[in-house]
Enzyme design. Sequence first.
Site, short mmCIF file in Angstrom:
data_model
loop_
_atom_site.label_atom_id
_atom_site.label_comp_id
_atom_site.label_asym_id
_atom_site.label_seq_id
_atom_site.Cartn_x
_atom_site.Cartn_y
_atom_site.Cartn_z
N ASP A 1 0.63 -1.09 0.33
CA ASP A 1 0.21 0.11 -0.39
C ASP A 1 1.40 1.43 -0.15
OD1 ASP A 1 -2.53 1.89 0.42
OD2 ASP A 1 -1.77 1.36 2.92
N LEU A 2 0.61 2.65 -0.40
CA LEU A 2 1.98 3.35 -0.68
C LEU A 2 1.28 4.32 0.85
CD1 LEU A 2 3.47 5.10 -2.45
CD2 LEU A 2 1.66 6.58 -2.75
N ASP A 3 -0.12 4.70 1.10
CA ASP A 3 -0.16 5.81 1.89
C ASP A 3 -0.17 5.65 3.57
OD1 ASP A 3 -0.95 8.42 -0.49
OD2 ASP A 3 -2.61 7.28 -0.35
N THR B 1 2.07 10.08 4.06
CA THR B 1 0.60 10.97 2.98
C THR B 1 -0.48 10.26 3.97
OG1 THR B 1 0.72 8.84 1.62
CG2 THR B 1 2.08 11.21 0.56
N LYS C 1 -9.11 5.96 6.68
CA LYS C 1 -7.68 5.19 6.26
C LYS C 1 -8.21 4.07 5.42
CE LYS C 1 -4.26 5.76 9.51
NZ LYS C 1 -3.56 5.22 10.67
N GLY C 2 -7.41 4.30 4.54
CA GLY C 2 -7.40 3.04 3.00
C GLY C 2 -8.72 3.20 1.71
N SER D 1 -2.93 0.64 -4.04
CA SER D 1 -3.09 1.73 -3.30
C SER D 1 -4.04 1.84 -4.07
CB SER D 1 -1.54 2.33 -3.89
OG SER D 1 -2.63 4.07 -3.47
N ALA D 2 -5.37 2.26 -3.24
CA ALA D 2 -6.43 2.73 -3.83
C ALA D 2 -6.08 4.21 -3.88
CB ALA D 2 -7.10 3.03 -2.16
N SER D 3 -5.54 5.59 -4.47
CA SER D 3 -5.67 6.63 -4.43
C SER D 3 -5.30 6.62 -6.30
CB SER D 3 -4.37 6.84 -3.84
OG SER D 3 -3.66 8.68 -4.10
N LYS E 1 -10.97 -1.08 -1.84
CA LYS E 1 -10.76 -2.18 -0.62
C LYS E 1 -11.61 -2.12 0.02
CE LYS E 1 -5.41 -1.06 -0.97
NZ LYS E 1 -4.55 0.17 -0.38
N ASP F 1 -1.11 -0.22 6.60
CA ASP F 1 -1.75 0.06 7.22
C ASP F 1 -3.12 0.59 7.80
OD1 ASP F 1 -1.91 2.71 5.01
OD2 ASP F 1 -2.09 4.21 6.96
C1 BG6 Z 1 -5.66 5.25 0.23
C2 BG6 Z 1 -5.82 6.69 1.54
O1 BG6 Z 1 -4.55 5.42 0.12
O2 BG6 Z 1 -6.18 6.21 -1.03
C3 BG6 Z 1 -7.31 7.17 1.59
O3 BG6 Z 1 -5.46 5.86 1.95
C4 BG6 Z 1 -7.05 7.65 -0.27
O4 BG6 Z 1 -6.87 7.92 2.06
C5 BG6 Z 1 -7.40 6.98 -1.30
O5 BG6 Z 1 -8.99 8.30 0.73
C6 BG6 Z 1 -7.91 7.11 -2.11
O6 BG6 Z 1 -7.17 8.32 -2.78
P1 BG6 Z 1 -7.60 9.62 -3.96
O7 BG6 Z 1 -6.02 9.64 -4.05
O8 BG6 Z 1 -7.46 8.70 -5.18
O9 BG6 Z 1 -8.33 10.41 -3.15
MG MG Z 2 -2.56 2.90 3.90
#
Ligand code: BG6
Ligand code: MG
Length: 223
Positions: free
Chosen positions: A9-11, A17, A45-46, A114-116, A144, A169
């Site tokens: 995972d990243l954040d 972050t 988170k996540g 990562s979900a981001s 997730k 995390d």
């Molecule tokens: C996850 C974070 O990695 O990504 C979350 O833990 C965040 O807090 C999610 O909401 C989505 O991120 P983004 O950058 O696509 O809004």
């Molecule tokens: Mg995370």
Amino acid sequence: MIYRAAIFDLDGVLADTARLHLKAWHQLAQELKRPWAEDTGERLKGLERMASLEVILGEESDRFSEKEKIDLASRKNSYYQKLIRSLSPKDLLPGAGELLAWLNEKQIPIALASASKNAQAVLQALEISHYFSTIADPEQSAPKPCPDIFLAAAQGLQVEPELCVAFEDAAAGVAAIKAANGMTAVGVGSENSLREADFIVGSLSEFVPKDFFLSAIHAASIS
Ligand code: BG6
Ligand code: MG
């Protein structure tokens, strides 16, 4: 057990972050006059962006149209993107750079789950993109705690899920790993929220990779 690949995972695992996501959501919550409870940060988170917005809106969710929700989520994203503009390698969390370098040196493949949607920009700012053989696309996977993004990462690496160790995390992320066909979960952070993980470390600097991974070079020499 000897593992063949690592999935991160990243954040909050590699990068400092998670607190920036929370800062951006907190700003939006204040503007909307929504309460921020003691456990709001941990619950966010996540979670992917729109699911996070639902946590912020709570029982007021029905008062907003889909279009308004999309606008609110992009407003949060613009706050977050402003915050990550100054990211640099010094924002790697303790042990992250060392662990990535060790895995790379031993030729153990590494993936990101990562979900981001900002993950690629964050990897670049941290100067660690080159370590990743696969970056699973959050837009192609159910969020997730569904296991999809971890399964996609393992598939991208062409390593069976039960031979992968994944690092998270967030409780939602650990649940996703535990649902991923025998994948092993290392929780990074506090024991309270990561009980379901197979192993828990306070930070990646506590993780001892040689106890988990067989170097690809060594594996080739004995097979
Ligand atoms: C996850 C974070 O990695 O990504 C979350 O833990 C965040 O807090 C999610 O909401 C989505 O991120 P983004 O950058 O696509 O809004
Ligand atoms: Mg995370």
